[in-house]
Design an enzyme around this catalytic site. Structure first.
Site, PDB file in Angstrom:
ATOM      1  CD  GLU A 162      39.391  49.643 -53.756  1.00 12.70           C
ATOM      2  OE1 GLU A 162      38.352  50.032 -53.198  1.00 12.70           O
ATOM      3  OE2 GLU A 162      40.379  49.208 -53.141  1.00 12.70           O
ATOM      4  CG  HIS A 176      39.768  29.398 -54.089  1.00 12.01           C
ATOM      5  ND1 HIS A 176      40.761  28.945 -53.238  1.00 12.01           N
ATOM      6  CD2 HIS A 176      38.799  29.904 -53.294  1.00 12.01           C
ATOM      7  CE1 HIS A 176      40.397  29.167 -51.987  1.00 12.01           C
ATOM      8  NE2 HIS A 176      39.210  29.732 -51.994  1.00 12.01           N
ATOM      9  CG  ASP A 186      31.948  30.692 -46.063  1.00 12.32           C
ATOM     10  OD1 ASP A 186      32.074  29.459 -45.948  1.00 12.32           O
ATOM     11  OD2 ASP A 186      32.904  31.480 -46.083  1.00 12.32           O
ATOM     12  CG  ASP A 212      30.572  35.413 -49.090  1.00 15.73           C
ATOM     13  OD1 ASP A 212      31.692  35.828 -48.753  1.00 15.73           O
ATOM     14  OD2 ASP A 212      30.335  34.211 -49.327  1.00 15.73           O
TER      15      ASP A 212
END
Lengths: 332, 507
Positions: free
Chosen positions: A44, A237, A111, A109
């Site tokens: 996907e 981004h 951050d 991830d």
């Protein structure tokens, strides 16, 4: 550094997807040697289009199908999801309950906003070279653990484009891990709790402070779900214009997020090159050939090299596994 | 498994072959048994194991697992239950263990709740057995159970000794023990519960697990395998259930009450009617206490309440005459016409004493029956307060019974954990001022009996019944407690009999 104007995105993306995006390498990655049938076809993707239109369950037949669609839709953002039991773009035709996420890379991830309680130079979306050190530390700590404790061999670290990094663990066995084991790995790697207790004392105080400040902070929700969608490497981004480029872990100390190319800068570079080379282009030559030369002439080149090294290692491993398997069979 | 009706034909194996069948004192139940047994043995093995698992459950709830107290109590209970009752040798015990486990799979695969319960108790039992296994037998047991846990060599171990000890969670005192123990190298994903909490040393994708921690992993494997097996069993169940000899047994095993039936008339006539009010606050379990209170206040009880309370009263010793008087007096206070009572309600009471119709002498309801069947609706007072009452209302009720706040919170915790009978035991302990009620509650009449024992200091001989509870079969074979009646008794469960009665009286 040239400034990036988000208003220019549609035009810039058109150029990026036509001349710079490394489709061949990208497909080489996600196809994983074609060992499992339909692995790429059942993957996907999700696209975020202009005006925040978000579409899920995109899937493609092959590399050229992927290219055509990306060039047609010009996505602002691309996310990668799981490999499903059926083609995601046909999921509505599947019997209820039969459409299942089956495999996916293990992803992390990190951050910078999760460090807001310990950084004074910046907050929320901002970063600077001072607090980026925290990120460098996190990468080193996590990478060592993934490699030495868990034995994971194929780890792709990617700059997210603004304030963090992602890690994609692509080992074959890892892609098959259950959600429970993924959660367990994050738990293993998590040390820092969200408390801001300052009343600790004793012999371990220094260590406590160091750990509290520096130890990696992971978001468990990103890692545990097999169907979780994460920003794709080489995606742009939309706010900073920076490309999500792979990070060379061997040289992680030298990685500087402020020198990561933006889409406007590499497009400008491309323009400059074309002008310099003059109109020598042979119209018969395919776009692909151009592209393979094009990105090489931009600041994107070194990052794609890191990616290619990663792909080489994957290939080597795969060949090794296949050899082992065929050896076993022959022995019998 | 093949079933021969009534005919006992057991495989007779020679000594060595027997040991080969069951080389260890515990097993993973990987292979189903493949001999012939009689229906009698089928049934008794099943019931024995249900009793055992219920004991495991009870102990697991009232004690912290793994502690000295828990271990010794469980060991004692297993012996007391004589799970190896009348068994002369180890082979026999292992054989019965093997067969009974597989029988219970048939009964407990049928719903999520049953599966979860079964897996939990079997795991606790396995954990216990593993913990008493001698160290030198462990490796061979693991091997035979197809668990690919290899103990690493001495050299490999000494290379990593420091890390392994540092990662282990034992105190420094037992760290020296670690130096002598085997260490197993297993893929990290197989040691999830250990590595997620950083309780084990990981290297290059492998967990280096000391012997004492291998249990957790073994249990995980066991749980996974059993879970899968139960799912498979459920799918083949229709074929098994079509065997009419087995169907009623399997259906009722999970609900079966396996203790005394309290229908013996041994204590009939010992209670006088004017004692009931005070007995209700002193010795009745909360379910009956609330029924009595509702009856006194409303001068009426609906059918479910009349059944549950009426049979309980019979069990504590009320005679038919007393019962008729008791109910009539109360209903008349509610302005009921005495004739209407005679016509409608007295028949019911005589029926439940076995004096009408089928003449089955109904036995008082067990806790399981009350908890699991016929939940109360609006205007009903039957059921189990711990199961059926809203927790807030339950709290108020317990406060009105003058239970201490600490006791109430303990009870509410148990209720939250669905340990209703243990909650009732706690209520017993609080109202009788004892630390340990000393019994495993499974029947309201048992509550009454135990309460009276403490309050009157008497030592009545408890009539221990080995046969499972059942309404006694038709008068013609009443006194016949042999194999066929045992089978018939289980076949005709209480539910089936009650259906006849409920049809007769509609609300």
């Amino acid at each position: 550094m040239e400034t990036f104007d988000p208003a220019e995105l549609p035009e810039l993306l058109k150029l990026y997807y036509r001349r710079l995006f490394p489709y061949a390498q990208y497909y080489r990655w996600l196809n994983y040697g074609g060992v499992t049938k339909n692995y790429f076809q059942h993957r996907e993707f999700s696209f975020t289009l202009k005006d925040d239109i978000y579409i899920r369950y995109q899937s493609f037949n092959n590399q050229s199908d992927l290219e055509k669609e990306m060039q047609k839709m010009n996505p602002y953002k691309i996310d990668i999801g799981a490999v499903y039991s059926h083609r995601p773009n046909q999921h509505n035709t599947v019997k209820l309950g039969a459409f299942q996420a089956q495999e996916k890379e293990l992803v992390f991830d990190i951050d910078m906003t999760d460090y807001d309680d310990v950084r004074r130079c910046c907050s929320s979306a901002d970063i600077c070279s001072k607090c980026w050190t925290l990120m460098t530390m996190a990468i080193r700590i996590i990478d060592r653990a993934l490699k030495e404790d868990f034995g994971f061999k194929h780890r792709l670290w990617v700059y997210s484009g603004r304030r963090g990094v992602h890690c994609w663990v692509c080992d074959e066995s890892v892609r098959k891990l259950s959600s429970a084991v993924r959660s367990g790995i994050v738990e293993y790697l998590s040390l820092v709790k969200d408390n801001t207790k300052n009343d600790k004392c004793g012999p371990w105080l220094e260590w406590e402070i160091m750990l509290q400040y520096c130890f990696p902070r992971l978001d468990i929700n990103v890692s545990k779900g097999i169907n979780h969608l994460l920003k794709s490497p080489f995606s742009v981004h939309p706010k900073t214009g920076r490309i999500s480029v792979p990070i060379d872990v061997q040289k992680v100390d030298q990685f500087d997020p402020f020198t990561v190319p933006t889409i406007s800068s590499i497009c400008r570079e491309l323009d400059t090159i074309s002008t310099n080379e003059g109109k020598e282009r042979n119209e018969a030559e395919s776009d692909i050939k151009h592209r393979t030369r094009d990105y090489k002439k931009t600041s994107l080149a070194p990052y794609i090299k890191v990616f290619e090294q990663f792909l080489e290692n994957l290939d080597k491993s795969r060949k090794g596994e296949l050899l082992k398997k065929s050896d076993l069979q022959k022995d019998f | 498994m093949q079933f021969s009706g009534g005919n006992r034909r057991r495989l007779r194996l020679g000594g060595d072959q027997r040991n080969a069948c069951y080389p260890h004192s515990l097993q993973f139940y990987l292979e189903p048994p493949s001999e012939n047994i009689s229906l009698i043995e089928f049934e008794s093995l099943a019931i024995d194991r249900v009793k055992l698992l219920k004991t495991v459950e009870n102990l697991g709830v009232s004690h912290v697992k793994g502690t000295e107290q828990y271990q010794s109590k469980l060991e004692a209970e297993i012996r007391r239950l004589k799970f190896s009752f009348r068994v002369k040798n180890e082979y026999e015990r292992r054989r019965r263990d093997h067969i009974s486990h597989f029988i219970l799979r048939l009964a407990y695969c049928q719903s999520e709740d049953l599966r979860r319960w079964f897996i939990q108790q079997e795991m606790d039992l396995l954990r216990f057995r593993f913990s008493i296994l001698p160290k030198d037998k462990i490796q061979s047991f693991l091997k035979d159970s197809h668990l690919h846990f290899e103990a690493i060599s001495y050299e490999e171990r000494s290379l990593r000794e420091h890390e392994i000890i540092a990662s282990s969670t034992s105190s420094s005192a037992s760290k020296s023990e670690l130096e002598l123990e085997s260490v197993y190298k297993i893929p990290f994903a197989d040691a999830l519960d250990l590595f997620r909490g950083r309780k084990v040393y990981l290297e290059d994708g492998f967990a280096y697990v000391p012997l004492k921690d291998i249990v957790a992993i073994v249990l995980n494997e066991f749980r996974a395998k059993l879970s899968k097996a139960l799912a498979l069993t459920a799918r083949s169940l229709p074929a098994v259930q079509s065997d009419e000899r087995l169907q009623p047994l399997l259906n009722h095993l999970s609900h079966s009450y396996t203790g005394q039936d309290y229908s013996t008339q041994g204590n009939a006539g010992k209670i006088s009617l004017d004692q009931i009010d005070s007995l209700s606050t002193k010795s009745f379990p909360p379910c009956m206490r609330q029924l009595h209170k509702a009856l006194r206040e409303n001068h009426h009880l609906r059918h479910g309440g009349r059944m549950q309370y009426g049979l309980f009263l019979k069990g504590i010793g009320l005679t038919l005459e007393q019962a008729l008087q008791f109910w009539k007096q109360e209903f008349i206070r509610g302005k009921m016409d005495p004739d209407k009572f005679d016509k409608g309600y007295s028949y019911n009471i005589r029926h439940s004493f076995g004096k009408e119709g089928k003449r089955t002498d109904y036995t008082p309801f067990s806790c399981m029956k009350i908890i699991l069947t016929n939940p109360p609706g609006q205007g009903d007072y039957h059921g189990c307060p711990f199961r059926h009452s809203d927790p807030e209302l339950l709290k108020q009720k317990l406060q009105s019974y003058k239970i201490s706040p600490d006791g109430i919170s303990q009870i509410l915790d148990l209720v939250k954990g669905t340990h209703y009978q243990v909650a009732c035991q706690k209520y017993f302990e609080m109202t009788h001022n004892v630390d340990d009620c000393g019994f495993s509650l499974s029947h309201p009449n048992q509550f009454f009996f135990e309460s009276q024992r403490i309050l009157t200091g008497s030592k009545d001989i408890r009539k221990e019944s080995i046969q499972p509870e059942a309404p006694q079969p038709k008068p013609s074979v009443q006194k016949n407690k042999d194999a066929s009646s045992a089978l018939a008794s289980l076949n005709s469960s209480l539910e089936v009999d009650m259906e006849g009665l409920e049809d007769y009286f509609n609300e």
